[in-house]
Write a protein that holds these residues in place. Structure first.
Motif, PDB file in Angstrom:
ATOM      1  N   LYS A 291       0.832  -1.209   0.000  1.00 14.86           N
ATOM      2  CA  LYS A 291       0.000   0.000   0.000  1.00 14.86           C
ATOM      3  C   LYS A 291       0.864   1.257   0.000  1.00 14.86           C
ATOM      4  CE  LYS A 291      -3.675   2.333   2.611  1.00 14.86           C
ATOM      5  NZ  LYS A 291      -4.613   2.228   3.755  1.00 14.86           N
ATOM      6  N   GLY A 292       1.856   1.292   0.908  1.00 14.45           N
ATOM      7  CA  GLY A 292       2.736   2.453   0.984  1.00 14.45           C
ATOM      8  C   GLY A 292       3.570   2.638  -0.267  1.00 14.45           C
ATOM      9  N   GLY A 293       3.992   1.513  -0.885  1.00 17.13           N
ATOM     10  CA  GLY A 293       4.790   1.597  -2.105  1.00 17.13           C
ATOM     11  C   GLY A 293       4.002   2.151  -3.276  1.00 17.13           C
ATOM     12  N   ILE A 294       2.762   1.696  -3.439  1.00 20.10           N
ATOM     13  CA  ILE A 294       1.920   2.202  -4.531  1.00 20.10           C
ATOM     14  C   ILE A 294       1.563   3.668  -4.293  1.00 20.10           C
ATOM     15  CG2 ILE A 294      -0.321   1.960  -5.672  1.00 20.10           C
ATOM     16  CD1 ILE A 294      -0.118  -1.055  -5.172  1.00 20.10           C
ATOM     17  N   LEU A 295       1.259   4.015  -3.029  1.00 20.01           N
ATOM     18  CA  LEU A 295       1.012   5.424  -2.703  1.00 20.01           C
ATOM     19  C   LEU A 295       2.256   6.256  -2.997  1.00 20.01           C
ATOM     20  CD1 LEU A 295      -0.689   7.679  -1.489  1.00 20.01           C
ATOM     21  CD2 LEU A 295       0.017   6.910   0.791  1.00 20.01           C
ATOM     22  N   GLY A 296       3.430   5.716  -2.658  1.00 21.28           N
ATOM     23  CA  GLY A 296       4.675   6.420  -2.963  1.00 21.28           C
ATOM     24  C   GLY A 296       4.874   6.618  -4.451  1.00 21.28           C
ATOM     25  N   ASP A 297       4.571   5.588  -5.242  1.00 25.07           N
ATOM     26  CA  ASP A 297       4.658   5.722  -6.699  1.00 25.07           C
ATOM     27  C   ASP A 297       3.786   6.866  -7.201  1.00 25.07           C
ATOM     28  OD1 ASP A 297       6.447   3.671  -7.037  1.00 25.07           O
ATOM     29  OD2 ASP A 297       5.212   2.524  -8.416  1.00 25.07           O
ATOM     30  N   GLY A 298       2.538   6.910  -6.686  1.00 19.13           N
ATOM     31  CA  GLY A 298       1.617   7.949  -7.131  1.00 19.13           C
ATOM     32  C   GLY A 298       2.097   9.344  -6.770  1.00 19.13           C
ATOM     33  N   LEU A 299       2.523   9.535  -5.520  1.00 21.33           N
ATOM     34  CA  LEU A 299       2.999  10.850  -5.097  1.00 21.33           C
ATOM     35  C   LEU A 299       4.296  11.229  -5.804  1.00 21.33           C
ATOM     36  CD1 LEU A 299       2.229  10.777  -1.263  1.00 21.33           C
ATOM     37  CD2 LEU A 299       1.018  12.023  -3.052  1.00 21.33           C
ATOM     38  N   ASN A 300       5.167  10.252  -6.041  1.00 19.04           N
ATOM     39  CA  ASN A 300       6.403  10.542  -6.770  1.00 19.04           C
ATOM     40  C   ASN A 300       6.115  10.943  -8.214  1.00 19.04           C
ATOM     41  OD1 ASN A 300       8.038  10.038  -4.554  1.00 19.04           O
ATOM     42  ND2 ASN A 300       8.282   7.873  -5.038  1.00 19.04           N
ATOM     43  N   SER A 301       5.077  10.367  -8.803  1.00 19.81           N
ATOM     44  CA  SER A 301       4.693  10.770 -10.168  1.00 19.81           C
ATOM     45  C   SER A 301       4.108  12.175 -10.176  1.00 19.81           C
ATOM     46  CB  SER A 301       3.688   9.772 -10.750  1.00 19.81           C
ATOM     47  OG  SER A 301       4.320   8.543 -11.046  1.00 19.81           O
ATOM     48  N   MET A 302       3.429  12.554  -9.091  1.00 20.37           N
ATOM     49  CA  MET A 302       2.956  13.935  -8.985  1.00 20.37           C
ATOM     50  C   MET A 302       4.149  14.895  -8.893  1.00 20.37           C
ATOM     51  SD  MET A 302      -0.298  13.430  -6.398  1.00 20.37           S
ATOM     52  CE  MET A 302      -0.864  15.115  -6.525  1.00 20.37           C
ATOM     53  N   ILE A 303       5.153  14.503  -8.121  1.00 20.38           N
ATOM     54  CA  ILE A 303       6.381  15.305  -8.045  1.00 20.38           C
ATOM     55  C   ILE A 303       7.043  15.372  -9.424  1.00 20.38           C
ATOM     56  CG2 ILE A 303       8.716  15.394  -7.061  1.00 20.38           C
ATOM     57  CD1 ILE A 303       7.549  14.067  -4.538  1.00 20.38           C
ATOM     58  N   ALA A 304       7.014  14.246 -10.153  1.00 20.71           N
ATOM     59  CA  ALA A 304       7.615  14.207 -11.491  1.00 20.71           C
ATOM     60  C   ALA A 304       6.922  15.201 -12.424  1.00 20.71           C
ATOM     61  CB  ALA A 304       7.516  12.791 -12.059  1.00 20.71           C
ATOM     62  N   GLY A 305       5.575  15.200 -12.417  1.00 22.02           N
ATOM     63  CA  GLY A 305       4.855  16.141 -13.267  1.00 22.02           C
ATOM     64  C   GLY A 305       5.138  17.581 -12.900  1.00 22.02           C
ATOM     65  N   ALA A 306       5.287  17.854 -11.601  1.00 18.04           N
ATOM     66  CA  ALA A 306       5.562  19.219 -11.155  1.00 18.04           C
ATOM     67  C   ALA A 306       6.977  19.661 -11.522  1.00 18.04           C
ATOM     68  CB  ALA A 306       5.354  19.330  -9.647  1.00 18.04           C
ATOM     69  N   PHE A 307       7.929  18.714 -11.505  1.00 13.89           N
ATOM     70  CA  PHE A 307       9.325  19.051 -11.785  1.00 13.89           C
ATOM     71  C   PHE A 307       9.767  18.608 -13.185  1.00 13.89           C
ATOM     72  CE2 PHE A 307       9.379  19.715  -7.248  1.00 13.89           C
ATOM     73  CZ  PHE A 307      10.281  20.760  -7.092  1.00 13.89           C
ATOM     74  N   ASN A 308       8.825  18.631 -14.118  1.00 10.96           N
ATOM     75  CA  ASN A 308       9.153  18.546 -15.545  1.00 10.96           C
ATOM     76  C   ASN A 308       9.765  17.225 -15.982  1.00 10.96           C
ATOM     77  OD1 ASN A 308       8.609  21.512 -15.546  1.00 10.96           O
ATOM     78  ND2 ASN A 308      10.561  21.569 -14.474  1.00 10.96           N
ATOM     79  N   THR A 309       9.174  16.134 -15.531  1.00  7.77           N
ATOM     80  CA  THR A 309       9.560  14.836 -16.060  1.00  7.77           C
ATOM     81  C   THR A 309       8.334  13.930 -16.085  1.00  7.77           C
ATOM     82  OG1 THR A 309      11.186  13.047 -15.937  1.00  7.77           O
ATOM     83  CG2 THR A 309      10.319  13.844 -13.849  1.00  7.77           C
ATOM     84  N   PHE A 310       8.513  12.694 -16.495  1.00  5.92           N
ATOM     85  CA  PHE A 310       7.390  11.817 -16.808  1.00  5.92           C
ATOM     86  C   PHE A 310       7.115  10.831 -15.668  1.00  5.92           C
ATOM     87  CE2 PHE A 310       9.640  13.030 -20.769  1.00  5.92           C
ATOM     88  CZ  PHE A 310       8.681  13.916 -21.243  1.00  5.92           C
ATOM     89  N   PRO A 311       6.002  10.077 -15.733  1.00  2.07           N
ATOM     90  CA  PRO A 311       5.590   9.229 -14.606  1.00  2.07           C
ATOM     91  C   PRO A 311       6.694   8.329 -14.086  1.00  2.07           C
ATOM     92  CG  PRO A 311       3.857   9.283 -16.253  1.00  2.07           C
ATOM     93  CD  PRO A 311       5.034  10.001 -16.853  1.00  2.07           C
TER      94      PRO A 311
END
Length: 461
Positions: A291-311
Motif C-alpha cells: 500500500k505504501g509503495g503504490i502510494l509512494g509511486d503515485g505521489l512521486n509521479s505527482m512530483i515528477a509532473g511538477a518538476f518537468n519529467t514523466f511518470p
C-alpha cells in the motif's frame, strides 16, 4: 535466523559501512541509470524536443533521487520502507507520444507539448494515489500466484532490453557484431564468476568490476566518445512547472489506465524485493508495504509532473542487484537517492555514465534481469501449483511472451487498448487477475473422498 538470511550480507535494517554502501549504491545506479533516462530520450527525439533534452534528463534523474528517498525512508504511510529505486516508467511512452503528437500535429510548440504531457502525468498520478487507498482490500487480486506471474513477466520483459544492449544497442550500426557479443558475454561471465565467490567483498563488487573491466577494455582498444559533454550545461536548477501545465480529457483515459496497471506491476516489484530481502510476502506488514509503495509511486509521479519529467514507478531491475550483491540495507537506498540527485544537478556526471558502452551495460543487466524472473519463479514454486493455477500461469505468461514476440497482433485494437496491452507486464497481470477471479476453484475433498477417488491397483480391483 542465520539460515533465513544466509544469502544476505546485510539485511534490511543492517547498517553497512560507507564503503559497502557506496559500492552497492553505485551498482544500483548503474543498473537503473539508462532505464531512467531512456524514456525521456525516446519521447524527446520522437516529438522533436531536442532543445530541452539535457534539462529533461536532469529532471528525470533528480526526481528519481527524491522518489527513491521517499520510498526507502517511508514517510508516514508513504513509501515501502524497502530499497525500491524509482525511475521513469517505460509503460507510458506510447500514450505520452500519442498525446504529444496530437499537439504537434495541431502546430503546438515544444513548450505546449511538454505542458500537456506534464499535466497528464500529474492528473494520472491522482488515480494511482486513490487506488493505493483500497489496495489492502484487494487481497483476492494480489496473491502469491498473480504477483509471482507479474514478477516473472517483469523479468522476461527486461531481458529483451538487456539482450538488445548486449548486442550493441537499439539501431546500432554494429548491432550483433562479434565484438559486441564477445564483450557483453565476457562482462556477464566476469560478474557471474565473481558473484560465486565466498568472499563477500568480491561478491559485493562483482557488477562494478565487470563493468569497469569492460569499459576499460573499450577505452584502451577503441576509445570512448565524450563529445556530448560539451553541449551539457554546468548545472541544472529544478524549476517547478517550467513549461506550464495543461490538460486534455480525451487523452487522459489511456494514461489513467496505465497508472492502474503499473500499480499492479509495482506490487510485483515490491513482492520480489521483499522476497530477496528475506522479508514477509504475506500478512499485515507485507500489505502495508504494498500500500505504501503504490502510494509512494503515485505521489512521486505527482512530483515528477511538477518538476518537468514523466511518470515514475518502482524499478524491477534493482531487485537483481539485491539478489546478486546480497545487500538489502535501507541505508544503501539513501546513498542511491543522493547519487541520483547529485547526478541530476550536475549534467556532466550523468554524461560520463552515458558513455558506458552498451554491450558492457547489457552484459551486466542481462543477468540481473534474469534474476528478477527467477525470483518470480521462486514465488510461484512456493505456491501449490495445481491444474487450475498452472493453467492461469501458462495463459498469463503466454500472453506476456506473445505480446513481446508479436506486438503487431494488437494492431487492430483501439489505440488506447493497444497502448495498454502492449506492455507484457500489463498483459500478464490482467490475464492472471481475470482468470484467477473467474476460473472455478477445485472443490475441496475430504481425506476419505481422496482415498476413494485414488486409482486402484490390479489386486484391489
Amino acid at each position: 535466523m542465520q539460515e533465513k538470511h544466509q544469502d544476505l550480507l546485510y539485511s534490511l535494517h543492517d547498517k553497512p559501512n560507507a564503503v559497502a554502501c557506496l559500492t552497492a549504491a553505485f551498482q544500483h545506479m548503474l543498473a537503473s541509470f539508462i532505464g531512467v533516462i531512456t524514456p525521456t530520450l525516446i519521447i524527446s527525439a520522437t516529438l522533436g524536443l531536442t532543445e530541452h533534452t539535457a534539462y529533461l534528463i536532469c529532471m528525470a534523474l533528480f526526481v528519481s533521487g527524491v522518489g527513491t528517498f521517499i520510498q526507502t525512508k517511508k514517510i508516514g504511510p508513504v513509501g515501502s520502507g524497502l530499497v525500491a529505486i524509482q525511475g521513469t516508467s517505460f509503460a507510458f511512452i506510447s500514450a505520452l507520444l500519442l498525446a504529444g503528437m496530437k499537439v504537434k500535429n495541431e502546430g503546438g510548440s515544444s513548450e505546449e507539448i511538454l505542458s500537456l504531457l506534464f499535466g497528464l502525468t500529474l492528473a494520472g498520478a491522482v488515480v494511482e494515489v486513490v487506488f493505493s487507498l483500497f489496495v489492502t482490500q484487494l487481497k483476492r487480486i494480489i496473491t502469491p500466484l498473480t504477483t509471482g506471474i507479474v514478477i516473472t513477466a517483469i523479468g522476461l520483459s527486461l531481458i529483451n532490453v538487456g539482450m538488445t544492449d548486449l548486442a550493441g544497442g537499439f539501431n546500432a550500426e554494429s548491432f550483433a557484431s562479434l565484438d559486441n557479443l564477445g564483450l557483453g558475454v565476457s562482462v556477464l561471465l566476469i560478474i557471474v564468476f565473481l558473484n560465486a565467490s565466498n568472499n563477500h567483498w568480491v561478491r559485493l563488487s562483482a557488477i562494478f568490476v565487470g563493468m569497469t573491466v569492460g569499459t576499460g577494455y573499450v577505452w584502451v582498444t577503441k576509445g570512448l566518445d565524450f563529445s556530448h559533454l560539451t553541449t551539457l550545461p554546468a548545472i541544472a536548477i529544478p524549476q517547478p512547472f517550467a513549461f506550464g501545465i495543461s490538460f486534455d480529457i480525451t487523452l487522459f483515459l489511456p494514461i489513467a489506465l496505465i497508472y492502474l496497471f503499473t500499480a499492479i506491476e509495482t506490487a510485483g516489484d515490491l513482492t520480489a524485493n521483499s522476497l530477496f530481502c528475506k522479508e514477509p510476502v504475506s500478512g499485515p506488514l507485507y500489505l502495508s508495504r504494498i500500500k505504501g509503495g503504490i502510494l509512494g509511486d503515485g505521489l512521486n509521479s505527482m512530483i515528477a509532473g511538477a518538476f518537468n519529467t514523466f511518470p515514475n514507478t518502482t524499478f524491477g531491475q534493482n531487485n537483481g542487484v539485491i539478489q546478486l550483491t546480497g545487500i538489502a540495507s535501507r541505508k544503501v537506498g539513501f546513498f542511491v537517492a543522493g547519487m541520483f540527485v547529485f547526478v541530476g544537478l550536475f549534467p556532466a556526471v550523468g554524461g560520463v555514465l552515458q558513455a558506458i558502452p552498451k554491450p558492457v551495460l547489457g552484459g551486466a543487466t542481462l543477468v540481473m534481469f534474469a534474476m528478477v524472473a527467477v525470483g518470480g519463479l521462486k514465488l510461484l514454486a512456493s505456491y501449490a501449483l495445481d491444474r487450475r493455477s498452472s493453467l492461469i500461469t501458462a495463459c498469463a505468461l503466454g500472453m506476456s511472451i506473445g505480446v513481446m514476440m508479436v506486438p503487431s497482433a494488437l494492431s487492430q485494437l483501439p489505440t488506447w487498448l493497444e497502448n495498454v496491452l502492449l506492455s507484457p507486464v500489463t498483459s500478464a497481470g490482467l490475464t492472471a487477475i481475470i482468470l484467477d477471479l473467474t476460473l472455478p476453484s477445485a472443490p475441496q475433498t475430504t481425506p476419505q473422498e481422496a482415498s476413494e477417488s485414488a486409482p486402484k491397483t490390479q489386486g484391489e480391483v
